[in-house]
Design a protein around this motif. Structure first.
Motif, PDB file in Angstrom:
ATOM      1  N   ILE A  70     -10.065  37.242 -52.031  1.00  0.00           N
ATOM      2  CA  ILE A  70     -11.426  36.720 -52.073  1.00  0.00           C
ATOM      3  C   ILE A  70     -11.761  36.205 -53.465  1.00  0.00           C
ATOM      4  O   ILE A  70     -12.388  35.154 -53.621  1.00  0.00           O
ATOM      5  CB  ILE A  70     -12.416  37.797 -51.599  1.00  0.00           C
ATOM      6  CG1 ILE A  70     -12.203  38.040 -50.098  1.00  0.00           C
ATOM      7  CG2 ILE A  70     -13.862  37.382 -51.867  1.00  0.00           C
ATOM      8  CD1 ILE A  70     -12.970  39.212 -49.547  1.00  0.00           C
ATOM      9  N   ALA A  88     -18.838  34.880 -53.819  1.00  0.00           N
ATOM     10  CA  ALA A  88     -18.682  35.700 -52.617  1.00  0.00           C
ATOM     11  C   ALA A  88     -19.079  37.130 -52.935  1.00  0.00           C
ATOM     12  O   ALA A  88     -18.802  37.642 -54.020  1.00  0.00           O
ATOM     13  CB  ALA A  88     -17.234  35.662 -52.119  1.00  0.00           C
ATOM     14  N   SER A  90     -18.896  40.946 -50.858  1.00  0.00           N
ATOM     15  CA  SER A  90     -18.355  41.597 -49.663  1.00  0.00           C
ATOM     16  C   SER A  90     -18.728  43.065 -49.649  1.00  0.00           C
ATOM     17  O   SER A  90     -18.987  43.679 -50.690  1.00  0.00           O
ATOM     18  CB  SER A  90     -16.828  41.449 -49.614  1.00  0.00           C
ATOM     19  OG  SER A  90     -16.223  42.110 -50.717  1.00  0.00           O
ATOM     20  N   LEU A 395     -19.057  39.616 -45.210  1.00  0.00           N
ATOM     21  CA  LEU A 395     -18.677  38.666 -46.239  1.00  0.00           C
ATOM     22  C   LEU A 395     -19.749  37.587 -46.318  1.00  0.00           C
ATOM     23  O   LEU A 395     -20.032  36.903 -45.332  1.00  0.00           O
ATOM     24  CB  LEU A 395     -17.331  38.018 -45.945  1.00  0.00           C
ATOM     25  CG  LEU A 395     -16.870  36.963 -46.955  1.00  0.00           C
ATOM     26  CD1 LEU A 395     -16.624  37.596 -48.323  1.00  0.00           C
ATOM     27  CD2 LEU A 395     -15.617  36.243 -46.468  1.00  0.00           C
ATOM     28  N   THR A 397     -20.756  34.203 -48.525  1.00  0.00           N
ATOM     29  CA  THR A 397     -20.348  33.213 -49.517  1.00  0.00           C
ATOM     30  C   THR A 397     -21.283  32.006 -49.427  1.00  0.00           C
ATOM     31  O   THR A 397     -22.027  31.840 -48.455  1.00  0.00           O
ATOM     32  CB  THR A 397     -18.901  32.725 -49.306  1.00  0.00           C
ATOM     33  OG1 THR A 397     -18.877  31.710 -48.283  1.00  0.00           O
ATOM     34  CG2 THR A 397     -17.969  33.853 -48.927  1.00  0.00           C
ATOM     35  N   ARG A 413     -12.490  35.161 -44.711  1.00  0.00           N
ATOM     36  CA  ARG A 413     -13.052  35.987 -43.637  1.00  0.00           C
ATOM     37  C   ARG A 413     -11.964  36.860 -43.017  1.00  0.00           C
ATOM     38  O   ARG A 413     -12.152  38.067 -42.813  1.00  0.00           O
ATOM     39  CB  ARG A 413     -13.661  35.081 -42.560  1.00  0.00           C
ATOM     40  CG  ARG A 413     -14.968  34.402 -42.949  1.00  0.00           C
ATOM     41  CD  ARG A 413     -15.324  33.311 -41.970  1.00  0.00           C
ATOM     42  NE  ARG A 413     -16.708  32.868 -42.116  1.00  0.00           N
ATOM     43  CZ  ARG A 413     -17.155  31.675 -41.757  1.00  0.00           C
ATOM     44  NH1 ARG A 413     -16.315  30.785 -41.223  1.00  0.00           N
ATOM     45  NH2 ARG A 413     -18.432  31.356 -41.916  1.00  0.00           N
ATOM     46  N   LEU A 416     -10.597  39.731 -45.441  1.00  0.00           N
ATOM     47  CA  LEU A 416     -11.430  40.920 -45.587  1.00  0.00           C
ATOM     48  C   LEU A 416     -11.291  41.830 -44.372  1.00  0.00           C
ATOM     49  O   LEU A 416     -11.090  43.045 -44.511  1.00  0.00           O
ATOM     50  CB  LEU A 416     -12.894  40.522 -45.771  1.00  0.00           C
ATOM     51  CG  LEU A 416     -13.832  41.686 -46.090  1.00  0.00           C
ATOM     52  CD1 LEU A 416     -13.529  42.275 -47.455  1.00  0.00           C
ATOM     53  CD2 LEU A 416     -15.292  41.250 -46.002  1.00  0.00           C
TER      54      LEU A 416
END
Length: 583
Positions: A70, A88, A90, A395, A397, A413, A416
């Protein structure tokens, strides 16, 4: 209608006890296990708290590897001209414990649509509390609002939408039901361009659309479906959609940074999205990116919500709890069941509950399963809920900053969700470890040579297979034999037994969602007493991924007795892409 607001949720530790017949408490035998899917919902008292992956039986290494991917997405890379996103954030949670919260990149990085970077002093880093435009994740909030009206008997799922919005009956839509809007089987078109119409014509235009297909005959992911449901919520409840979401969802759950049209006081925390020229909006920040929602004043059933990873994780845990969170309840368990049950069995690959997408490997990765629920947003967001492992992956972003044309963030995506899936354990069937091949590259596990006495031999082994096996393709595990030193290999005919195994003889094994070990057997015949070798070959096509494949308890025997026992003599196997693991 709802009870008092619950604050400080991520810092509150609550003893987990069963709150209903549909809930079950944590079990040391299933905690952190991928191969022991949980049944029912978590207790409603389950409230997220921060913790370490090891507290809930997870392996940190796959999570860290996912987070590195990521981070890498914030810059260009070979084969990728632009970054996947400017920034991003997460969050991963398992069994009520937030095991990872990370931010990388920038909430604001660019000055225009061509990618001119702002001076360093004007760029703004993303943080855990950065607020993102979550785009189509808004559809989940709208769906919850509809189901709340179903619970209060103000709306019937199988009733025509025209019962609540009479003008919707125009153009032959009198039979389209509320359920069909929620499952995108109404027959309405995918998109509209409302911002090109005068303001007073926008909602009437949607309600007056002519279906492209008869209701119930096709699946078409449709923004007009959800715009219409937003209107339905307003007509039936007597409140605007944003007010209804606030009073019935976000305030009860303490989602303090979630809602439509965020106030100017939060502008400095909001990630920028796209530099838009049509319509001519310039760099969009603090206003909804979706042009249709923007043209409707920022409030619409399909887009407009802004949120943070914390808030979306709480929403996710609420649904894993069967609609309750601590002392609050926004839905009854039966309603959440309807969000997680597949209503679209007639449309393979487009599994859908009432509001949620289900079993979508293209962004759920190894967490995919029949009841794995989620949604994505065009701006670069995703929410994945895995009831089988009681896990949440969020997630957020700003992948459209500065331009939607810069590409997709689907690899992030998947990374993760895959990291969380691989952090969950699949302990060996017996002994200290099993052989594991992940979902990335072809791998072979080859025996040394052996000879049979009577020309007939049998191989048996245990297999845990979680691979692609859907409309996108098949990632097969095969067992092959050679009698010429490996110049030619022929597949054996296998028989697998266990939950999710395909019935009858087959030449390869594939499957996902069952999360169970299979017992596999095969027989093979030799001639002229040649030296035989067997190999286990896993051949993923890398288009989509699963949790991967384990094999264990490999044994070969003929009428005279044992020819190979890999549990006792693992050195007789040569791995290429396989590795031993105790989880």
């Amino acid at each position: 209608m709802r009870r008092t607001i619950l604050l400080g949720a991520l810092l509150t530790v609550v003893t987990l006890t069963s709150g209903s017949a549909t809930a079950s408490g944590p079990d040391d035998d299933v905690e952190g296990r991928f191969d022991r899917p949980q049944q029912g919902f978590a207790p409603a008292s389950t409230v997220l708290r921060p913790g370490d992956p090891s507290e809930v039986g997870l392996d940190r290494r796959p999570i860290d590897a996912a987070l590195q991917e990521i981070v890498a997405g914030t810059e260009a890379a070979p084969g990728r001209e632009h970054p996947m996103y400017a920034g991003a954030v997460s969050l991963l949670a398992h069994d009520g414990v937030v095991v990872s919260q990370e931010a990388t990149g920038h909430a604001v990085r660019y000055a225009d649509g061509t990618g001119t970077e702002l001076p360093p002093g004007q760029q703004e880093r993303a943080g855990i509390g950065t607020i993102f435009d979550v785009a189509s994740i808004t559809k989940l909030f709208t769906s919850i609002a509809v189901l709340q009206l179903v619970e209060s008997d103000d709306v019937e799922l199988n009733a025509p939408v025209a019962k609540y919005i009479p003008e919707f009956a125009a153009q032959g839509k009198q039979s389209i039901t509320v359920e069909q809007l929620l499952t995108h089987t109404s027959g309405l078109q995918a998109e509209v361009k409302l911002w090109k119409l005068p303001p007073e014509e926008r909602i009437p235009f949607v309600l007056g659309l002519k279906p492209e297909n008869p209701p119930g005959t096709t699946y078409t992911y449709s923004d007009p479906n959800m715009i219409t449901l937003g209107v339905l919520v307003e007509r039936v409840s007597g409140s605007t959609l944003d007010e209804r979401v606030r009073t019935e969802i976000t305030e009860p759950l303490g989602l303090r940074d979630t809602g439509f049209n965020p106030p100017a006081s939060k502008q400095h925390r909001i990630a920028a999205t796209e530099f838009q020229q049509d319509p001519p909006r310039g760099m969009v920040r603090g206003e909804v990116h979706d042009e249709n929602a923007w043209s409707l004043g920022g409030v619409a059933g399909q887009a407009g919500i802004f949120s943070t990873v914390r808030d979306l994780a709480i929403l996710g845990q609420t649904l894993l709890n069967g609609g309750g969170y601590g002392e609050q309840r926004i839905l009854e368990p039966a309603s959440v069941e309807m969000m997680l049950d597949n209503y679209n069995e007639n449309f393979p690959g487009d599994d859908h509950g009432l509001g949620f997408e289900l079993n979508q490997r293209w962004y759920m990765g190894g967490l995919s399963g029949p009841r794995t629920a989620g949604h994505t947003g065009y701006t670069g967001t995703s929410l994945v809920l895995d009831p089988a492992s009681r896990s949440v992956a969020v997630l957020l972003t700003n992948r459209v900053h500065p331009s939607r044309l810069w590409g997709s963030n689907n690899p992030a995506r998947v990374a993760l969700a895959q990291g969380l899936a691989e952090s969950l354990a699949v302990p060996p069937k017996s002994g200290r470890d099993s052989w594991f091949a992940d979902a990335r590259d072809e791998a072979t596990l080859t025996t040394d040579e052996f000879r049979t006495v009577d020309g007939v031999a049998r191989v048996s082994f245990s297999a845990f297979v979680d691979s692609q096996n859907d409309t996108g393709g098949v990632d097969p595990l095969t067992v092959e034999a050679t009698a010429d030193g490996g110049q030619t290999w022929r597949p054996l005919t296998l028989t697998a037994t266990g939950k999710g195994a395909a019935p009858g003889p087959q030449t390869s094994l594939a499957g996902s969602g069952h999360r169970a070990w299979w017992q596999v057997e095969a027989s093979f015949r030799t001639e002229n007493d040649p030296a035989i070798q067997l190999r286990w070959r896993y051949a993923p096509d890398q288009q989509y991924v699963g949790r991967g494949v384990h094999v264990d308890e490999i044994r070969v025997a003929d009428e005279s007795g044992e020819l190979l026992d890999a549990e006792r003599n693992p050195e007789r196997l040569t791995p290429d892409g396989w590795r031993t693991t105790d989880r």
